[in-house]
Design a protein around this motif. Structure first.
Motif, short mmCIF file in Angstrom:
data_model
loop_
_atom_site.label_atom_id
_atom_site.label_comp_id
_atom_site.label_asym_id
_atom_site.label_seq_id
_atom_site.Cartn_x
_atom_site.Cartn_y
_atom_site.Cartn_z
N PHE A 8 22.41 -47.40 7.59
CA PHE A 8 21.48 -46.33 7.25
C PHE A 8 20.88 -46.57 5.87
CE2 PHE A 8 20.91 -41.42 7.07
CZ PHE A 8 19.59 -41.57 7.43
N THR A 9 21.69 -47.04 4.92
CA THR A 9 21.20 -47.35 3.57
C THR A 9 20.12 -48.43 3.64
OG1 THR A 9 23.41 -46.91 2.73
CG2 THR A 9 21.89 -48.03 1.25
N MET A 42 13.89 -35.86 3.84
CA MET A 42 13.34 -36.86 4.73
C MET A 42 14.45 -37.71 5.36
SD MET A 42 10.38 -39.74 4.09
CE MET A 42 11.34 -40.67 2.91
N ALA A 43 15.46 -38.08 4.56
CA ALA A 43 16.57 -38.89 5.09
C ALA A 43 17.31 -38.13 6.18
CB ALA A 43 17.51 -39.28 3.96
N ILE A 73 25.20 -43.87 0.60
CA ILE A 73 23.89 -43.99 1.24
C ILE A 73 22.79 -43.50 0.31
CG2 ILE A 73 22.50 -43.13 3.19
CD1 ILE A 73 25.08 -43.14 4.83
N GLY A 74 23.15 -42.60 -0.59
CA GLY A 74 22.18 -42.11 -1.57
C GLY A 74 21.56 -40.78 -1.21
N ILE A 75 22.24 -40.00 -0.35
CA ILE A 75 21.74 -38.68 -0.01
C ILE A 75 22.86 -37.66 -0.17
CG2 ILE A 75 20.00 -39.55 1.58
CD1 ILE A 75 21.82 -38.83 3.89
N ASP A 76 22.50 -36.39 -0.24
CA ASP A 76 23.46 -35.30 -0.37
C ASP A 76 23.65 -34.62 0.98
OD1 ASP A 76 23.94 -35.63 -3.08
OD2 ASP A 76 22.18 -34.43 -3.63
N PHE A 358 26.34 -46.03 10.59
CA PHE A 358 27.35 -45.97 9.54
C PHE A 358 28.28 -47.19 9.56
CE2 PHE A 358 26.03 -41.56 10.17
CZ PHE A 358 25.69 -41.23 8.87
N GLU A 359 27.78 -48.28 10.14
CA GLU A 359 28.50 -49.55 10.07
C GLU A 359 28.13 -50.26 8.77
OE1 GLU A 359 30.76 -50.79 12.18
OE2 GLU A 359 30.62 -49.00 13.44
N GLN A 360 29.03 -51.11 8.29
CA GLN A 360 28.78 -51.88 7.08
C GLN A 360 28.62 -53.34 7.46
OE1 GLN A 360 32.30 -50.11 4.94
NE2 GLN A 360 30.86 -50.02 3.24
#
Length: 390
Positions: A8-9, A42-43, A73-76, A358-360
């Motif tokens: 997602f990131t 938006m995310a 990921i950079g979102i809240d 949400f896989e890395q």
């Protein structure tokens, strides 16, 4: 991109964040926002489109299940009330202008893509699609007496099926009313259905040096000027140059038009096309109109794969925000497909994203099928205990 970054990131990193922030600042999107800002909104909505979440509560529950990952990921996290308020209040034009900037990026990427038909001109298909709404919940969406709707007007560049024009209006707005917003490209070919037969607009295309291909209405009166020979073995029936007869039509379009008839044996019908292009073979005129089906497939894909038939809010701002963010998802998928030279369909790409968000792992790796391994068991090497053998 680090291999330990979440999928997602990496997907969100394809969005030009600095450019997005310029539109946020233009419309004061983050005014008085402490933590949950337009980027977070938006995310979360992109997540909802990819996962096809049914409600704000489902978005909240799904993201909360991955709460420990959202920071990376950079979102809240977004309580459903917070996201609902953001959709209702923050100006949808932020996402509209951002989507239009992505349209330009995508079109540049697909600029060298070859068309299915052999023509040198850029070819555009123009149409509109109605999205039904319940009038009691969406009283602003005027359409019919007991039915509400919004209408999505679109023009796609057939080099990659990338939108070149998008507009959202009430359902009552006629298709032809959106065309004054379209910037006409000289030498471009515009393929439209009979809803766009407005001879004043078609004459403006002629004056600009652009071409059009459409269907001839039975009510239009015309007279033949000259006929050309056609190859009837490929389905053609006639190729004629005509003039409009009625005073109103001939005043709006005083020039000659080309009328091409084609017999479709599969559907047992004869189609009559109207164009101002006299240089292309008659078979190409028929092929161009057939290519108009791509915009129907575009609308069908959007409605089947993204969340644009049911909405998380009832205000006009919430509905338009959701539709514009769905366009952002479509455009980023298109950009990703071209940039990484992915052969799989857009539907497959979206599904691979959905199951791997949400896989890395590297983003490109999720679009590759893993080899299926079959275990071959030799009879002589079978060491399983057999109950009835002594």
């Amino acid at each position: 991109m680090s291999q330990r970054s979440y999928i997602f990131t990496q997907f969100l990193s394809l969005l030009p964040r600095y450019e997005f922030q310029q539109y946020v600042n233009k419309y004061n999107g983050d005014y008085r926002a402490k933590r949950f800002k337009c980027w977070n909104q938006m995310a979360c909505m992109i997540f909802a489109h990819i996962r096809q979440e049914d409600s704000l509560r489902d978005i909240d529950i799904s993201l909360n299940a991955h709460a420990s990952k959202l920071y990376h990921i950079g979102i809240d996290q977004c309580p459903k009330s917070t996201l609902a308020d953001a959709n209702e209040c923050w100006d949808y034009r932020i996402y509209e202008e951002f989507a239009k900037s992505l349209m330009q990026r995508a079109r540049r990427l697909y600029n060298q893509t070859e068309l299915a038909m052999d023509v040198d001109n850029a070819v555009y298909a123009l149409d509109a699609s109605t999205i039904d709404l319940t009038l009691s919940l969406f009283p602003w969406a005027k359409f019919r007496r007991t039915k509400g709707a919004v209408k999505l007007h679109a023009m796609i560049d057939l080099r990659g099926n990338i939108p070149a024009f998008l507009s959202i209006t009430d359902g009552k707005v006629a298709d032809i009313k959106a065309v004054p917003q379209i910037q006409i490209e000289p030498d471009g070919i515009y393929v439209v259905d009979r809803a766009y037969i407005d001879f004043a607009w078609l004459w403006s295309l002629e004056q600009t040096g652009a071409y059009f291909v459409t269907r001839l209405k039975k009510s239009i009166k015309w007279t033949r000027v000259i006929s050309h020979a056609v190859d009837k073995s490929i389905g053609l029936r006639s190729d004629q140059e005509i003039l409009l007869v009625s005073k109103q039509s001939s005043t709006k379009y005083p020039g000659r038009l080309r009328k091409v008839s084609f017999r479709d044996e599969d559907q047992d019908r004869t189609l009559t096309f109207l164009s101002n292009n006299f240089s292309l073979p008659a078979s190409k005129i028929a092929a161009l109109y057939k290519a108009r089906w791509e915009i129907e497939l575009f609308f069908k894909w959007i409605k089947q794969n993204l969340k644009v038939k049911s909405f998380y809010g009832t205000s006009a701002n919430a509905v338009k925000t959701q539709i514009w963010i769905s366009m952002i998802v479509y455009l980023i998928l298109s950009i990703m497909k071209q940039r990484f030279r992915l052969e799989k369909s857009m539907s497959q790409l979206l599904h691979f994203l959905e199951v791997n968000l949400f896989e890395q792992k590297p983003l490109i790796s999720v679009f590759q099928f893993n080899e299926r391994q079959s275990v071959k068991r030799a009879e002589e090497n079978d060491k399983q205990l057999k109950l009835f053998e002594y």
